[in-house]
Design a protein around this motif. Structure first.
Motif, PDB file in Angstrom:
ATOM      1  N   GLU A 160       0.714  -1.120   0.115  1.00 47.76           N
ATOM      2  CA  GLU A 160      -0.262  -0.035   0.030  1.00 47.76           C
ATOM      3  C   GLU A 160       0.797   1.064  -0.239  1.00 47.76           C
ATOM      4  N   ASP A 161       2.045   1.611   0.778  1.00 47.97           N
ATOM      5  CA  ASP A 161       3.088   2.481   0.894  1.00 47.97           C
ATOM      6  C   ASP A 161       3.503   2.529   0.068  1.00 47.97           C
ATOM      7  N   ARG A 162       3.579   1.674  -1.662  1.00 47.21           N
ATOM      8  CA  ARG A 162       4.519   1.319  -2.603  1.00 47.21           C
ATOM      9  C   ARG A 162       3.520   2.188  -3.688  1.00 47.21           C
ATOM     10  N   GLU A 163       2.649   2.056  -3.389  1.00 48.34           N
ATOM     11  CA  GLU A 163       0.888   1.981  -4.389  1.00 48.34           C
ATOM     12  C   GLU A 163       1.095   4.156  -4.186  1.00 48.34           C
ATOM     13  N   ALA A 164       1.335   3.547  -2.877  1.00 43.50           N
ATOM     14  CA  ALA A 164       0.822   5.790  -2.741  1.00 43.50           C
ATOM     15  C   ALA A 164       1.909   6.193  -3.129  1.00 43.50           C
ATOM     16  N   ILE A 165       3.205   6.223  -3.187  1.00 40.52           N
ATOM     17  CA  ILE A 165       3.879   6.959  -3.261  1.00 40.52           C
ATOM     18  C   ILE A 165       4.144   6.523  -5.184  1.00 40.52           C
ATOM     19  N   ILE A 166       4.434   5.898  -5.297  1.00 42.66           N
ATOM     20  CA  ILE A 166       4.290   6.047  -6.838  1.00 42.66           C
ATOM     21  C   ILE A 166       2.486   6.491  -7.565  1.00 42.66           C
ATOM     22  N   ASN A 167       1.730   6.681  -7.487  1.00 41.17           N
ATOM     23  CA  ASN A 167       0.573   7.144  -7.439  1.00 41.17           C
ATOM     24  C   ASN A 167       0.756   8.931  -7.817  1.00 41.17           C
ATOM     25  N   LEU A 168       1.847   8.966  -6.417  1.00 39.11           N
ATOM     26  CA  LEU A 168       1.912  10.529  -6.074  1.00 39.11           C
ATOM     27  C   LEU A 168       3.532  10.715  -7.368  1.00 39.11           C
ATOM     28  N   LEU A 169       4.587   9.972  -7.984  1.00 37.59           N
ATOM     29  CA  LEU A 169       5.179  10.088  -8.777  1.00 37.59           C
ATOM     30  C   LEU A 169       4.927  10.680  -9.941  1.00 37.59           C
ATOM     31  N   LEU A 170       3.714   9.477  -9.859  1.00 39.30           N
ATOM     32  CA  LEU A 170       3.027   9.596 -11.945  1.00 39.30           C
ATOM     33  C   LEU A 170       1.380  10.507 -11.666  1.00 39.30           C
ATOM     34  N   SER A 171       1.478  11.124 -10.737  1.00 40.18           N
ATOM     35  CA  SER A 171       0.880  12.407 -11.003  1.00 40.18           C
ATOM     36  C   SER A 171       1.456  13.432 -11.538  1.00 40.18           C
ATOM     37  N   ASP A 172       0.630  14.613 -12.263  1.00 37.90           N
ATOM     38  CA  ASP A 172       1.251  15.707 -12.763  1.00 37.90           C
ATOM     39  C   ASP A 172       1.401  16.536 -12.796  1.00 37.90           C
ATOM     40  N   ASP A 173      -0.152  16.397 -12.295  1.00 35.49           N
ATOM     41  CA  ASP A 173      -1.150  18.083 -11.702  1.00 35.49           C
ATOM     42  C   ASP A 173      -0.746  17.884  -9.904  1.00 35.49           C
ATOM     43  N   VAL A 174      -0.066  17.534  -8.915  1.00 39.81           N
ATOM     44  CA  VAL A 174       0.643  17.998  -7.968  1.00 39.81           C
ATOM     45  C   VAL A 174       1.235  18.809  -7.509  1.00 39.81           C
ATOM     46  N   ASN A 175       0.635  19.874  -7.330  1.00 38.10           N
ATOM     47  CA  ASN A 175       1.085  21.536  -6.355  1.00 38.10           C
ATOM     48  C   ASN A 175       1.934  22.176  -7.191  1.00 38.10           C
ATOM     49  N   SER A 176       1.433  21.998  -8.866  1.00 39.23           N
ATOM     50  CA  SER A 176       2.159  22.208 -10.653  1.00 39.23           C
ATOM     51  C   SER A 176       3.257  23.525 -10.439  1.00 39.23           C
ATOM     52  N   GLY A 186       9.783   8.461   9.144  1.00 36.11           N
ATOM     53  CA  GLY A 186       9.297   7.268  10.265  1.00 36.11           C
ATOM     54  C   GLY A 186      10.352   7.201  10.940  1.00 36.11           C
ATOM     55  N   MET A 187      10.385   6.212  11.796  1.00 35.95           N
ATOM     56  CA  MET A 187      11.235   5.673  12.656  1.00 35.95           C
ATOM     57  C   MET A 187      12.806   5.407  12.224  1.00 35.95           C
ATOM     58  N   ALA A 188      14.172   5.131  13.249  1.00 40.76           N
ATOM     59  CA  ALA A 188      15.100   4.426  13.095  1.00 40.76           C
ATOM     60  C   ALA A 188      14.649   2.332  12.225  1.00 40.76           C
ATOM     61  N   GLY A 189      14.951   2.947  11.485  1.00 40.03           N
ATOM     62  CA  GLY A 189      14.869   1.068  11.269  1.00 40.03           C
ATOM     63  C   GLY A 189      13.558   0.836  10.070  1.00 40.03           C
ATOM     64  N   ILE A 190      12.408   1.251   9.883  1.00 43.39           N
ATOM     65  CA  ILE A 190      11.244   1.067   9.830  1.00 43.39           C
ATOM     66  C   ILE A 190      10.748   1.212   8.858  1.00 43.39           C
ATOM     67  N   GLY A 191      12.622   1.050   7.658  1.00 44.89           N
ATOM     68  CA  GLY A 191      11.855   1.167   5.941  1.00 44.89           C
ATOM     69  C   GLY A 191      11.746   1.598   5.098  1.00 44.89           C
ATOM     70  N   LYS A 192      11.914   3.617   5.727  1.00 40.43           N
ATOM     71  CA  LYS A 192      12.010   4.461   4.537  1.00 40.43           C
ATOM     72  C   LYS A 192      12.789   3.924   3.284  1.00 40.43           C
ATOM     73  N   THR A 193      13.689   4.230   3.322  1.00 36.73           N
ATOM     74  CA  THR A 193      14.881   4.163   2.765  1.00 36.73           C
ATOM     75  C   THR A 193      14.432   2.820   2.286  1.00 36.73           C
ATOM     76  N   THR A 194      13.941   1.500   2.377  1.00 41.82           N
ATOM     77  CA  THR A 194      13.818   0.545   1.033  1.00 41.82           C
ATOM     78  C   THR A 194      12.691   0.842   0.629  1.00 41.82           C
ATOM     79  N   LEU A 195      12.036   1.728   1.102  1.00 39.73           N
ATOM     80  CA  LEU A 195      10.429   2.279   0.320  1.00 39.73           C
ATOM     81  C   LEU A 195      10.940   2.478  -1.235  1.00 39.73           C
ATOM     82  N   ALA A 196      11.514   4.080  -0.738  1.00 35.53           N
ATOM     83  CA  ALA A 196      12.174   4.661  -1.773  1.00 35.53           C
ATOM     84  C   ALA A 196      12.894   4.471  -2.792  1.00 35.53           C
ATOM     85  N   GLN A 197      13.954   3.105  -2.225  1.00 31.98           N
ATOM     86  CA  GLN A 197      14.252   2.383  -2.926  1.00 31.98           C
ATOM     87  C   GLN A 197      14.054   1.652  -4.745  1.00 31.98           C
ATOM     88  N   VAL A 198      12.337   1.274  -3.607  1.00 30.02           N
ATOM     89  CA  VAL A 198      11.720   0.396  -4.248  1.00 30.02           C
ATOM     90  C   VAL A 198      10.840   1.180  -5.765  1.00 30.02           C
TER      91      VAL A 198
END
Length: 477
Positions: A160-176, A186-198
């Motif tokens: 769900e996190d992956r899809e939410a971020i990808i939708n933002l990245l593919l949208s051209d009308d956000v804050n145009s 998120g807290m240390a070790g929660i997976g922020k970097t891993t989500l960004a990598q994905v």
């Protein structure tokens, strides 16, 4: 509390370096030439060896005994004083090599200093028996830079996190009107970097941007360094510019009319002025350009964001277990080891949904098949360590604590490097050799081979990782 804890292996590595310096030809020659009583030096070395022998035991017991923690702190201060004294002796030894040198007066000052350091260390050494510290007990972590590479098969519970971020990245009308900045918080070790990598490596995302760049920012928000890194990623050419103005003008030119994606990983900067200084070079990009920021700090995100923060939550126990099992068991299958699975699931619960903790402990236990070893980790006192930001530290400390002492010394020696420093294996092994941190080889093995074995064992335990784009370089912190 975590910040006050003393790393026993750091002290042990420091003592190894000190022993090496005390026996250096230059210092020994100076002492003999000046007829300084070497009885004091022999006593000093014996005393240092006696406290070094119980450091591993003290490192563990400091978690439950404040007196042991205070003992380690006193020892650290005394060892640093001894190091300062040896700096002074080494300096005098160099001076004596100069023509017409006369250090008689200095020598008379050094002798009482050696006696003072020795008295202090002898007093500290005597306390180890009172505290019940034992020889050889307890032999059973510089922050790495990050890269864009990821194994998606090792990612659990983030669909769900992956899809939410990808939708933002593919949208051209956000804050145009501005470049869209998406904070992952998120807290240390929660997976922020891993989500960004994905999401950075997602095929649809790659097709949506003309180019993408990954920058590990870390604590120091160096505008010039970050600008230079982005510029080199855009042009694929090493840049020799040092002037920030030239760097930004060139980057702005290269970004002009292009749709880009940047990931600024591990950001700590809370200064709006610094962020504005960096952001100016991005304004020439076209609508739809995006920046992902990963940070632990809400204040950092508030300075940079143009859309609401995306907060990461802990994994469920089941997702955390799947990640742990992926590393702890061959092919991630625990069916053949029901006893280990039972203990492992209890360990995972103590990870409290933090994927980095699950991965770290999975790696630690991968080559251990004795249920007692798993149980000792489950019941370790280190879990009682509390930390204001997260519970990741006990898990990471366990991984470090269960390193053999010879690997601890070599790993903690790397704290001399700046954070995110890139180094080559051969160079580090030579440094280990110079500081006498490697065990003497047996049979026909060369010392370099011993260092190579140490290095690869640390890589296998995820203490070092390869630098992206530079196969011969590794990263530590």
């Amino acid at each position: 509390m975590a910040a006050e804890l003393v790393g026993g292996a750091v002290l042990s590595a420091f003592l190894q370096v000190l022993f090496h310096r005390m026996t250096s030809r230059q210092v020994v020659g100076y002492i003999q030439g000046k007829k300084l009583n070497d009885r004091l030096l022999k006593k000093l070395k014996i005393t240092l060896l006696s406290v070094n022998a119980v450091i591993n035991d003290a490192e563990e017991k400091q978690f439950r005994d404040t007196l042991v923690k205070e003992w380690l702190l006193e020892l650290k201060d005394a060892v640093y004083d001894a190091e300062d004294l040896w700096d002074e002796i080494a300096t005098e030894a160099l001076k004596c090599q100069q023509p017409n040198a006369n250090s008689g007066g200095t020598l008379n000052q050094i002798r009482p200093k050696i006696e003072e350091v020795l008295d202090r260390l002898e007093f500290i050494a005597k306390q180890k028996d009172v505290l019940g510290l034992k020889h050889g007990v307890g032999e059973k972590s510089w922050k790495m830079s990050t890269t864009s590479l990821v194994e998606e098969s090792h990612v659990y519970g983030r669909d769900e996190d992956r899809e939410a971020i990808i939708n933002l990245l593919l949208s051209d009308d956000v804050n145009s009107n501005n470049i869209c900045v998406i904070p992952i918080v998120g807290m240390a070790g929660i997976g922020k970097t891993t989500l960004a990598q994905v999401v950075y490596n997602d095929v649809k995302v790659k097709e949506n941007f003309e180019f993408a760049a990954w920058i590990c920012v870390s604590e120091e928000f160096d505008v010039s360094r970050i600008t230079k890194t982005i510029l080199e990623a855009v042009t694929s050419v090493c840049c020799d510019f040092k002037d920030l103005n030239l760097l930004q003008l060139k980057l702005k030119e290269e970004l002009s009319g292009k749709k880009f994606l940047l990931v600024l990983d591990d950001v700590w900067n809370e200064s709006y002025y610094n962020w504005e200084a960096l952001r100016r070079a991005f304004t020439s990009g076209t609508q739809g350009s995006k920046i992902i920021v990963t940070t632990r700090n809400e204040s950092v995100a508030s300075v940079m964001r143009t859309v609401p923060n995306h907060h990461l939550n802990q994994l469920t126990d089941e997702d955390c277990w799947l990640l742990f099992a992926k590393y702890a068991f061959p092919n991630g299958n625990s069916d053949a080891n029901p006893i280990l699975e039972r203990i492992g699931r209890d360990i995972v619960k103590r990870c409290q949904g933090l994927p980095l903790a699950a991965k770290t402990l999975g790696c630690l236990l991968r080559f251990k098949v004795d249920a007692d070893e798993w149980d000792s980790i489950l019941k370790s006192d280190i879990w009682e360590l509390s930390d204001d930001q997260s519970n990741i530290l006990p898990a990471l400390r366990l991984s470090y604590y269960y390193l053999p002492s010879h690997l601890k010394r070599c790993f903690t020696y790397c704290s001399i490097f700046p954070k995110d420093y890139k180094f080559k294996k051969e160079q580090l092994i030579q440094l280990w050799m110079a500081e006498d941190l490697l065990q003497q080889p047996k049979r026909n093995k060369r010392l370099e081979q011993v260092g190579d074995e140490y290095f690869h064992e640390l890589v296998s335990r995820s203490f070092f990782q390869r630098s992206a784009g530079e196969n011969s370089c590794f990263i530590g912190g």
